[in-house]
Design a protein around this motif. Structure first.
Motif, mmCIF file in Angstrom:
data_model
loop_
_atom_site.group_PDB
_atom_site.id
_atom_site.type_symbol
_atom_site.label_atom_id
_atom_site.label_comp_id
_atom_site.label_asym_id
_atom_site.label_seq_id
_atom_site.Cartn_x
_atom_site.Cartn_y
_atom_site.Cartn_z
ATOM 1 N N ALA A 178 -31.995 12.674 -61.254
ATOM 2 C CA ALA A 178 -32.051 12.508 -59.803
ATOM 3 C C ALA A 178 -32.681 11.169 -59.432
ATOM 4 O O ALA A 178 -32.216 10.471 -58.520
ATOM 5 C CB ALA A 178 -32.831 13.658 -59.170
ATOM 6 N N GLN A 193 -25.779 12.923 -57.322
ATOM 7 C CA GLN A 193 -26.994 13.575 -56.820
ATOM 8 C C GLN A 193 -26.716 15.018 -56.416
ATOM 9 O O GLN A 193 -27.528 15.918 -56.669
ATOM 10 C CB GLN A 193 -27.521 12.776 -55.629
ATOM 11 N N LEU A 194 -25.566 15.246 -55.783
ATOM 12 C CA LEU A 194 -25.187 16.613 -55.406
ATOM 13 C C LEU A 194 -24.918 17.469 -56.639
ATOM 14 O O LEU A 194 -25.247 18.660 -56.662
ATOM 15 C CB LEU A 194 -23.951 16.580 -54.508
ATOM 16 N N ALA A 197 -28.188 18.445 -58.025
ATOM 17 C CA ALA A 197 -28.753 19.500 -57.177
ATOM 18 C C ALA A 197 -28.145 20.858 -57.515
ATOM 19 O O ALA A 197 -28.854 21.872 -57.577
ATOM 20 C CB ALA A 197 -28.526 19.167 -55.708
ATOM 21 N N PHE A 201 -30.142 23.993 -59.077
ATOM 22 C CA PHE A 201 -30.234 25.262 -58.358
ATOM 23 C C PHE A 201 -30.261 26.443 -59.317
ATOM 24 O O PHE A 201 -30.898 27.462 -59.041
ATOM 25 C CB PHE A 201 -29.037 25.385 -57.409
ATOM 26 N N PHE A 208 -33.431 21.647 -57.004
ATOM 27 C CA PHE A 208 -32.418 21.534 -55.957
ATOM 28 C C PHE A 208 -32.980 20.791 -54.751
ATOM 29 O O PHE A 208 -32.354 19.860 -54.221
ATOM 30 C CB PHE A 208 -31.936 22.920 -55.546
ATOM 31 N N TYR A 209 -34.174 21.173 -54.308
ATOM 32 C CA TYR A 209 -34.762 20.548 -53.122
ATOM 33 C C TYR A 209 -35.104 19.082 -53.377
ATOM 34 O O TYR A 209 -34.959 18.237 -52.486
ATOM 35 C CB TYR A 209 -36.001 21.330 -52.688
ATOM 36 N N SER A 211 -33.513 16.974 -55.399
ATOM 37 C CA SER A 211 -32.271 16.200 -55.344
ATOM 38 C C SER A 211 -31.760 16.061 -53.915
ATOM 39 O O SER A 211 -31.252 15.004 -53.526
ATOM 40 C CB SER A 211 -31.198 16.854 -56.220
ATOM 41 N N MET A 212 -31.909 17.108 -53.117
ATOM 42 C CA MET A 212 -31.412 17.054 -51.741
ATOM 43 C C MET A 212 -32.233 16.101 -50.886
ATOM 44 O O MET A 212 -31.688 15.408 -50.009
ATOM 45 C CB MET A 212 -31.398 18.450 -51.126
ATOM 46 N N GLY A 316 -24.987 18.294 -47.303
ATOM 47 C CA GLY A 316 -26.024 19.019 -48.029
ATOM 48 C C GLY A 316 -26.102 20.478 -47.636
ATOM 49 O O GLY A 316 -26.294 21.357 -48.481
#
Length: 525
Positions: A178, A193-194, A197, A201, A208-209, A211-212, A316
């Motif tokens: 990330a 990046q997604l 994430a 997850f 997850f958070y 990366s977001m 997102g």
């Protein structure tokens, strides 16, 4: 007709006939850093120990090994609880490795392949750090200091190989992925990046958070130098006060009203409980104020109104909703959970105030003295985070805030690299010499406990026979887990942390003096 003389400096060198085409030189650290981790993993495989509980699966690891055994069944009947399903990726990878090799998933096979998997993942982490250091254009000394901070600690050098069937190592890998995508800051990197994430997850929930946040606040669009912007310092004081007050209310409700504690932990040490609570709140206020006074509120509010942020937020949100529904289809929402959010924070607050400064002791014991360097040069650490953009700064601030109450340090495994990188970035203004790096490396190597065996004869029988985790010999393992650190271990390790802080303060004194000579515009108030 005579030929014109040509100078040697203006002549182009031509490859000799028959010579092969030359290729760009690969920086040595791109090879050396991952190679060091790989060599250490092979050495530990030959000479190190594996946790002597449940055939090398330990406590939590037994659940992840069980997923390897019954992965197809769990996917078919959706019987896993929502807590375990968000840590399923490493077990799924090991399951398919065994399946592709036609290897039966016996316990010893599972532990061995978890070990091999962790070794390759950590080797990839070494390469990622080398790439990140190149992207940041760090000096040679800072590259190696960052390597020491990230990998020469109990969490990586000892625990990753001592207790293989865990998801911690994959969490570190996703964290560095990330960060690298964030630094690349391209369209492909944003899409990656997604992906990071999504994998996070189902590996480590906070991945997850992380990366977001980095996706929502790309480096170029979140201002390249926060320190050059005007900030409302009064608003910084107000925000710090609000955060501290909120923490005080949460602590009072969870620890004193509901009296939540982690299962199996000691009762709160009453003589120092109020001192511990005061120190936690003081730590929160002191650590949040530099961030709150540096944050560019006006610029970020303007960014919220841009079309780019709106598109990123919608994208997102769609990904988050899709992942949540996918998770619900894979798990049994009615299954009992081993940990809830309320218990997690309640237990963390209670453990943090149970013994004064326990979070600091536990985190330094687990992640090494690089955290003491970050604390002693805190203004530089905040500056380093700010220079890397809003997204990076938000995660470092959140990590520092969580570390005020987090005594089970492995819960921060995917966040501590942000603090290390911010610290290294902040040290760019001063010339870190070789002696400083070697002293920190030596202290870090001692903190790994690779020299101390954690197993003992009859460990399995002792554990399942009701042996106390707060007394030796089992305390040799649990002294590294903050909530289960006995009073004796807390005192002795606290003294060791204090001595290490004194040594580091001595060698960092030169940097403090150099900072005083800098123009005020380059300092954080």
């Amino acid at each position: 007709m005579s030929k014109k003389p040509t100078s040697a400096s203006t002549q182009k060198k031509r490859p000799a006939k028959g010579s092969s085409r030359t290729f760009p030189r690969i920086p040595y650290y791109l090879v050396i850093m991952p190679l060091i981790i790989m060599i250490w993993g092979f050495i530990y495989m030959r000479t190190g120990e594996i946790i002597g509980v449940d055939g090398g699966c330990g406590w939590d690891g037994s659940a992840y090994a069980d997923i390897v055994f019954k992965f197809d069944q769990y996917m078919a009947d959706a019987s896993l609880d929502s807590y375990r399903i968000q840590r399923i990726v490493p077990s799924a990878i090991v399951h398919y490795i065994l399946k592709s090799q036609n290897i039966l998933p016996y316990r010893e096979n599972t532990v061995y392949y978890f070990y091999v998997y962790n070794l390759w993942i950590l080797t990839a982490c070494g390469l990622l750090w080398a790439l990140i250091a190149t992207r940041l254009r760090l000096s040679v000394m800072l590259r190696w200091l960052g390597f020491v901070g990230l990998f020469v600690n109990f969490a990586v050098m000892k625990y990753s190989f001592y207790y293989p069937p865990l998801t911690d190592q994959t969490a570190v890998f996703l964290c560095l992925c990330a960060i690298y995508c964030y630094l690349l800051d391209s369209s492909v990197a944003h899409a990656a990046q997604l992906l990071v994430a999504a994998v996070g997850f189902f590996t480590w929930p906070t991945a997850f958070y992380v990366s977001m946040v980095l996706f929502l606040f790309p480096r170029k669009q979140s201002t390249t130098d926060l320190l050059a912007t005007e900030t409302n310092k009064t608003l910084g004081f107000v925000l710090t006060a609000v955060i501290t007050l909120f923490a005080a209310v949460a602590m009072w409700y969870l620890s004193f009203v509901k009296q939540l504690q982690f299962p199996g932990t000691d009762a709160l040490f009453q003589p120092t409980i109020y001192l511990g609570a005061t120190l936690v709140l003081a730590y929160i206020a002191a650590s949040m104020l530099p961030f709150a006074r540096t944050f560019p509120y006006v610029q970020i509010l303007r960014f919220f109104t841009t079309r780019q942020f709106a598109l990123r937020f919608v994208c997102g949100a769609v990904v988050a909703i899709a992942l949540w529904f996918f998770k619900q289809s894979l798990c049994n929402p009615a299954a009992p959970l081993p940990m809830t959010t309320e218990l997690f924070f309640g237990g963390s607050f209670s453990a943090a105030i149970g013994k004064p400064l326990l979070p600091l002791v536990a985190n330094v014991v687990y992640f090494g003295p690089i955290l003491l360097v970050a604390a002693l040069l805190y203004k530089d650490t905040v500056r380093g985070a700010a220079e890397l953009g809003v997204g990076f700064m938000l995660i470092v601030a959140g990590t520092v805030l969580l570390s005020s109450i987090m005594t089970e340090s492995r819960q921060l495994i995917n966040l501590y690299p942000f603090v290390v990188i911010a610290c290294i970035k902040g040290l760019e203004r001063v010339r870190v010499n070789t002696l400083t790096v070697w002293i920190i490396a030596t202290l870090s190597l001692v903190s790994t406990k690779i020299w101390m065996p954690l197993n003992f004869p009859g460990m399995q029988e002792y554990v399942y026979g009701g042996g106390s985790r707060f007394t030796f010999p089992l305390q040799k393992y649990f002294m590294n887990q903050g909530p289960y650190m006995s009073l004796e271990s807390y005192i002795y390790q606290g003294i060791a942390v204090a001595l290490a802080a004194l040594v580091l303060a001595g060698i960092l004194y030169r940097y403090w003096r150099e900072q005083k000579t800098l123009p005020k515009a380059t300092q954080i108030s």
